[in-house]
Design a protein around this motif. Structure first.
Motif, PDB file in Angstrom:
ATOM      1  N   ALA A 255     -46.646  10.384  -5.124  1.00  0.00           N
ATOM      2  CA  ALA A 255     -46.298   9.317  -4.191  1.00  0.00           C
ATOM      3  C   ALA A 255     -45.636   8.150  -4.919  1.00  0.00           C
ATOM      4  O   ALA A 255     -44.671   7.547  -4.428  1.00  0.00           O
ATOM      5  CB  ALA A 255     -47.552   8.843  -3.454  1.00  0.00           C
ATOM      6  N   MET A 256     -46.132   7.841  -6.120  1.00  0.00           N
ATOM      7  CA  MET A 256     -45.541   6.753  -6.904  1.00  0.00           C
ATOM      8  C   MET A 256     -44.120   7.106  -7.333  1.00  0.00           C
ATOM      9  O   MET A 256     -43.210   6.261  -7.294  1.00  0.00           O
ATOM     10  CB  MET A 256     -46.409   6.461  -8.125  1.00  0.00           C
ATOM     11  CG  MET A 256     -47.776   5.864  -7.794  1.00  0.00           C
ATOM     12  SD  MET A 256     -48.863   5.735  -9.246  1.00  0.00           S
ATOM     13  CE  MET A 256     -47.990   4.484 -10.223  1.00  0.00           C
ATOM     14  N   ALA A 257     -43.906   8.352  -7.716  1.00  0.00           N
ATOM     15  CA  ALA A 257     -42.571   8.777  -8.164  1.00  0.00           C
ATOM     16  C   ALA A 257     -41.549   8.714  -7.032  1.00  0.00           C
ATOM     17  O   ALA A 257     -40.364   8.441  -7.255  1.00  0.00           O
ATOM     18  CB  ALA A 257     -42.650  10.191  -8.726  1.00  0.00           C
ATOM     19  N   SER A 258     -42.010   8.965  -5.801  1.00  0.00           N
ATOM     20  CA  SER A 258     -41.101   8.949  -4.657  1.00  0.00           C
ATOM     21  C   SER A 258     -40.982   7.578  -4.011  1.00  0.00           C
ATOM     22  O   SER A 258     -40.222   7.396  -3.062  1.00  0.00           O
ATOM     23  CB  SER A 258     -41.579   9.961  -3.603  1.00  0.00           C
ATOM     24  OG  SER A 258     -42.837   9.557  -3.056  1.00  0.00           O
ATOM     25  N   GLY A 259     -41.745   6.625  -4.520  1.00  0.00           N
ATOM     26  CA  GLY A 259     -41.713   5.283  -3.951  1.00  0.00           C
ATOM     27  C   GLY A 259     -42.491   5.141  -2.659  1.00  0.00           C
ATOM     28  O   GLY A 259     -42.346   4.137  -1.959  1.00  0.00           O
ATOM     29  N   CYS A 264     -53.734   1.456  -4.442  1.00  0.00           N
ATOM     30  CA  CYS A 264     -55.055   2.060  -4.423  1.00  0.00           C
ATOM     31  C   CYS A 264     -55.629   2.050  -5.837  1.00  0.00           C
ATOM     32  O   CYS A 264     -54.963   1.656  -6.789  1.00  0.00           O
ATOM     33  CB  CYS A 264     -55.015   3.490  -3.868  1.00  0.00           C
ATOM     34  SG  CYS A 264     -54.020   4.635  -4.873  1.00  0.00           S
ATOM     35  N   VAL A 265     -56.858   2.481  -5.977  1.00  0.00           N
ATOM     36  CA  VAL A 265     -57.521   2.465  -7.267  1.00  0.00           C
ATOM     37  C   VAL A 265     -56.771   3.323  -8.288  1.00  0.00           C
ATOM     38  O   VAL A 265     -56.500   2.898  -9.419  1.00  0.00           O
ATOM     39  CB  VAL A 265     -58.971   2.959  -7.129  1.00  0.00           C
ATOM     40  CG1 VAL A 265     -59.613   3.146  -8.498  1.00  0.00           C
ATOM     41  CG2 VAL A 265     -59.784   1.987  -6.287  1.00  0.00           C
ATOM     42  N   ILE A 266     -56.424   4.546  -7.910  1.00  0.00           N
ATOM     43  CA  ILE A 266     -55.779   5.463  -8.854  1.00  0.00           C
ATOM     44  C   ILE A 266     -54.394   4.963  -9.247  1.00  0.00           C
ATOM     45  O   ILE A 266     -54.003   5.037 -10.425  1.00  0.00           O
ATOM     46  CB  ILE A 266     -55.701   6.887  -8.270  1.00  0.00           C
ATOM     47  CG1 ILE A 266     -57.107   7.428  -7.990  1.00  0.00           C
ATOM     48  CG2 ILE A 266     -54.971   7.822  -9.222  1.00  0.00           C
ATOM     49  CD1 ILE A 266     -57.993   7.526  -9.213  1.00  0.00           C
ATOM     50  N   SER A 267     -53.628   4.434  -8.312  1.00  0.00           N
ATOM     51  CA  SER A 267     -52.289   3.937  -8.657  1.00  0.00           C
ATOM     52  C   SER A 267     -52.389   2.757  -9.622  1.00  0.00           C
ATOM     53  O   SER A 267     -51.579   2.635 -10.547  1.00  0.00           O
ATOM     54  CB  SER A 267     -51.526   3.534  -7.394  1.00  0.00           C
ATOM     55  OG  SER A 267     -52.124   2.420  -6.755  1.00  0.00           O
ATOM     56  N   ALA A 268     -53.384   1.891  -9.423  1.00  0.00           N
ATOM     57  CA  ALA A 268     -53.553   0.751 -10.323  1.00  0.00           C
ATOM     58  C   ALA A 268     -53.897   1.218 -11.733  1.00  0.00           C
ATOM     59  O   ALA A 268     -53.369   0.686 -12.725  1.00  0.00           O
ATOM     60  CB  ALA A 268     -54.639  -0.178  -9.797  1.00  0.00           C
ATOM     61  N   LEU A 269     -54.747   2.229 -11.848  1.00  0.00           N
ATOM     62  CA  LEU A 269     -55.104   2.749 -13.166  1.00  0.00           C
ATOM     63  C   LEU A 269     -53.919   3.456 -13.829  1.00  0.00           C
ATOM     64  O   LEU A 269     -53.703   3.323 -15.034  1.00  0.00           O
ATOM     65  CB  LEU A 269     -56.298   3.704 -13.046  1.00  0.00           C
ATOM     66  CG  LEU A 269     -57.652   3.051 -12.757  1.00  0.00           C
ATOM     67  CD1 LEU A 269     -58.713   4.108 -12.467  1.00  0.00           C
ATOM     68  CD2 LEU A 269     -58.090   2.183 -13.938  1.00  0.00           C
ATOM     69  N   LEU A 270     -53.158   4.206 -13.042  1.00  0.00           N
ATOM     70  CA  LEU A 270     -51.981   4.877 -13.599  1.00  0.00           C
ATOM     71  C   LEU A 270     -50.961   3.857 -14.111  1.00  0.00           C
ATOM     72  O   LEU A 270     -50.381   4.029 -15.188  1.00  0.00           O
ATOM     73  CB  LEU A 270     -51.349   5.779 -12.541  1.00  0.00           C
ATOM     74  CG  LEU A 270     -52.131   7.056 -12.177  1.00  0.00           C
ATOM     75  CD1 LEU A 270     -51.521   7.722 -10.951  1.00  0.00           C
ATOM     76  CD2 LEU A 270     -52.163   8.032 -13.350  1.00  0.00           C
TER      77      LEU A 270
END
Length: 508
Positions: A255-259, A264-270
């Motif tokens: 989801a992050m790669a596609s914008g 969320c918690v996982i996106s913040a850690l990534l």
């Protein structure tokens, strides 16, 4: 043959003498023990926390015993847990070796089972930043509100499936804050993987019932042996857990790669690990997702279901809470977090839910990191320290007729919350010392909002049998690592037609 028999008798004599010599040490009192077995023969297979409470009648609130060869102390009082696990947390923040859950099932990266050290502190810091800080709690409140609206709509449409709706509320809230994905179906892959993994973990029983933890050599048994059923069960759960961790992280990364990702918690850690994402880092980030979604779903759902059961059994409590909400909030809106300080009786209801059925009745054991003394008794290094939250919640010094659901016990004479917050159940049901749950504030807010909204809008009643007599469901709970009510019947209806119309128009 005679030589073998003589050797066996000699070995038995040595064990007896060793056992007796240990019994003469200045250890806390406890049940009698047998060589090799310790006091295992005096335990029950299920609900060990209740057996430990029974032992208090003979041995007091601090009890020493042996689980096979493992020394253990159970703490049945809040005072003993506060002194050892809070005030002396530097000595009692480690965990015992979790062979079944960590080494076989794969929870070795889970915060609750991590040994004390730098890795534990790092995971705890991540968890606090994700769902324990004031900023993070405020950030996720719109999700909690929307999900509670959906819960009310679901209960209005299909009240018979109330248990499923309660679970979906908690799962939907935690799925979105953890992985940035709205829950559209309970068939969602992460939800299914998580449910299978959590059920397998819960069915493993309490920390005092896992045989392989006391005889680690058993983990090497071939899976084809009939007696290796525990290992087959654990390895299946391990595969589901691995798939859960990887699916969650990969979903957010895509989801992050596609914008298209949501915060969320996982996106913040990534994002915080950009450029340093090896296999170990990805596994640890995935483990944080498992910690938040898995532990939060089971315990918060169990508390919500316990609340509904308590309301069915105690209609006077429901009416009193509804009266307070009507006076403070009124009939034209739903309660919000800003109302909480003005609702002492409702807050006492939440405290009583925590006390009446603690989500984790026998907390995960701590481990003594050094020799210590308490009340003149020796506590040996390596001893398993078991906080019995169930016993603390049933302490008759503070909770008379403890099996009754009575919120008033958490209020003073003027109807306000008792002054000593450290005596309220929320201060101990989430654990102690450096092992206290870092997500407790978020979990508490999720529970409070749902309870406040249900009380404000719905009547929760007993069903009637064919003769018209009301059926009062028993206060019966499932055995396992966490505690949840057994299925029970109830009738849920909107309090008024106007409230039903308000619920039907809620934004979801």
């Amino acid at each position: 043959m005679q030589a073998v028999l003589s050797l066996a008798l000699l070995l038995f004599a040595v064990l007896v003498l060793k056992h007796r010599s240990q019994a003469r040490r200045g250890l806390p009192p406890g049940p009698s023990a047998l060589p090799v077995l310790g006091s295992v023969h005096k335990l029950t297979l299920e609900f060990q926390h209740k057996r430990f409470l029974e032992w208090s009648k003979d041995f007091g609130d601090v009890i020493y015993f042996k689980l096979f060869r493992t020394p253990a102390i159970v703490l049945n009082s809040l005072e003993s847990a506060r002194e050892l696990l809070d005030r002396r947390s530097a000595k009692y923040s480690d965990r015992t070796r979790a062979v079944l859950l960590a080494e076989l099932m794969g929870h070795d990266s889970a915060l609750p089972f991590l040994r004390y050290g730098e890795r534990f502190r790092r995971h705890r810091r991540w968890m606090h930043d994700a769902i324990g800080s004031r900023a993070s709690i405020q950030k996720y409140r719109p999700i909690q509100v929307r999900e509670v609206h959906l819960l009310l709509r679901s209960l209005l449409k299909n009240p018979e499936a109330f248990m499923e709706h309660l679970y979906r509320y908690v799962a939907g809230t935690l799925l979105e804050i953890t992985y940035g994905q709205r829950l559209t179906s309970m068939d969602d892959l992460i939800v299914q993987l998580a449910e299978r993994t959590v059920n397998a973990t819960n069915e493993s029983g309490s920390p005092a019932s896992m045989l392989v933890d006391f005889f680690p050599i058993l983990k090497h048994l071939p899976t084809w042996l009939p007696i290796a059923g525990f290992k087959r069960h654990a390895l299946k759960a391990r595969a589901d857990l691995k798939a859960w961790r990887e699916t969650g992280v990969n979903m957010v990364r895509s989801a992050m790669a596609s914008g298209a990702s949501s915060s969320c918690v996982i996106s913040a850690l990534l994002e915080s690990h950009q450029g340093h994402l090896g296999d170990e880092e990805l596994e640890e980030i995935g483990a944080i997702g498992v910690d938040i979604y898995g532990a939060g779903t089971e315990t918060t759902y169990g508390s919500l279901a316990s609340f509904v059961l308590a309301m069915v059994r105690s209609p006077d409590v429901l009416r009193k809470a509804q009266k307070e909400l009507d006076e403070v909030v009124g009939p034209t809106r739903l309660p919000d977090f800003a109302d909480r300080e003005s609702l002492p009786y409702l807050n006492a209801v939440v405290e009583e839910v925590y006390r009446w059925n603690p989500g984790l009745p026998l907390a995960i054991p701590h481990r003594a990191m050094t020799d210590d003394q308490y009340r003149g008794y020796d506590i040996p290094e390596g001893c398993m320290i078991m906080p019995n939250i169930w016993a603390m919640s049933r302490d008759e010094r503070y909770y008379r007729e403890s099996e009754d659901f009575r919120p008033e016990r958490h209020l003073n004479e003027t109807g306000d919350a008792i002054a000593q917050e450290r005596e309220l159940p929320h201060s101990y049901v989430f654990g102690f010392g450096r092992r206290v749950c870092p997500g407790q504030a978020f979990a508490d807010a999720t529970l409070w909002l749902a309870i406040a909204s249900l009380i404000a809008t719905l009547d929760i009643r007993k069903v009637v049998d064919p003769s018209g007599a009301e059926i009062t469901p028993p206060a019966s709970f499932k055995p396992g690592f966490t505690s949840q009510p057994q299925p029970f019947p109830c009738k849920i209806v909107p309090r008024t037609e106007m409230i039903a119309a308000v619920i039907a128009q809620l934004d979801v």
